[in-house]
Structures are given as C-alpha cells and as structure tokens.
Design an enzyme around this catalytic site. Sequence first.
Site, PDB file in Angstrom:
ATOM      1  N   SER A  33      32.146  41.488  39.323  1.00 54.74           N
ATOM      2  CA  SER A  33      32.152  41.200  40.655  1.00 54.74           C
ATOM      3  C   SER A  33      31.261  41.989  41.493  1.00 54.74           C
ATOM      4  CB  SER A  33      33.739  41.245  41.307  1.00 54.74           C
ATOM      5  OG  SER A  33      34.084  42.513  41.414  1.00 54.74           O
ATOM      6  N   LYS A  48      35.241  47.193  45.791  1.00 51.29           N
ATOM      7  CA  LYS A  48      34.335  46.117  46.642  1.00 51.29           C
ATOM      8  C   LYS A  48      33.612  46.846  47.714  1.00 51.29           C
ATOM      9  CE  LYS A  48      36.491  42.756  44.407  1.00 51.29           C
ATOM     10  NZ  LYS A  48      35.825  41.785  43.674  1.00 51.29           N
TER      11      LYS A  48
END
Length: 202
Positions: A36, A76
């Site tokens: 990701s 993230k």
Amino acid sequence: MNMRRAAGAALGTGLLLCLVAAVAVTSLGVRIDGTSMAPTLHQGDRILVAPGSAGQVGRFDVVLLRATGKEALLVKRVIGLPGDRVAIVSTPEEPFLVLLQKGGEGPVHRVVAGQWEDRARRTGACCGPDGTRSARPGLRTVPEGAFFYLGDNPDLSDDSRTYGWGDIARVEGRVGVRAFPVSASPDIGNRPVLEEYRGPDP
C-alpha cells in the site's frame, strides 16, 4: 604487535556495533507487510519510528497508526490535518485528484504526488461525513483530534477512504528512517507538494 592488537580490537568493536545495530533493527524496527505504500516503502522493508513522536501528525508525514476499530498497525501518509477540508474528485480522465483546503479557508490546492500518477487508475470519490468514500466528491472538514490519510499506492491501499478519519491519539509515531535494506536510502522520500487548483470546488 601493538598495531595488530589495536587493529583486532577495532575490528572486534566494529563487528559488535554491527551486531547491536542488527539486533536493534530487528527488535525495534517495524516490518512493512503489503504494497500500500509502494514505491516509497516495499514489502519487507524495516522502518524506525522517531522517538517521542507518538500522538503527533504533520502534513505529508508517514506515520504508524491503528485505524479506528482495527488493531493491526498501518503505515500511511498524512494528508489532511484538523480543520482542513479534503476531497477526492474522480473521473475516467483523472481518477485520483486529491484536493486540500488548509484550515478550511482560502484557496483550494491540489495535492501532487509523483508516486500516484501511474498507480491510481480506479475511480472513486470522497469524502463522506466520516471521511470514507462517497457517491459524489465533496470537501469535508477534518474533525478536531483527527486526520485524513492515504497510501502512496492508492489503488491497493485501505486508508481513510475505508476506515474514515484517523485518530491522532492512535498514532504510534512518525516514520523516521528506513533501516532495512541497507542498500536503500534511509530517507522515506516521495513527499507530496501543493499546487494551485483552478477547477470547480466539489
């Protein structure tokens, strides 16, 4: 003989320091699991969190967090801070246009990240009242104590679009350096920039 002893001692000290560093990276480093955050971070990379950075977020920082209702650790990138307004406009021609209005006032900016360009092909608008995907794009205000976060590989990332606003209190720290592999740059890099946006507000 003294020079040999000194060289041996120096070599022994160097080996010991390498061993200590390897143990520290293994025990303290967080291993990246998944894609990701590619190409910024890759499967198997190990990262170290900056000491004393728990519960802190800075715009475009990469952070280690636990999503609301999820205990697994996520890595993230912070996009929107409390009071900011954020949106994602998605069209077949431009599927991932991320917009940001700092502090909810003034001009709306486009968030530009080179790593998104060839990795964002799926359409999907944002944001709903809770920060997740929505049927239509809309500028939403990030609540107090919260933040909006995305992965650097948007099509393969579960982030605010899935889990909603991040909770600053659940941030375990800012990613400081990449500790492994040693051949890679320790700098995280790929930091987005803001550009003037001239299109219509969503």
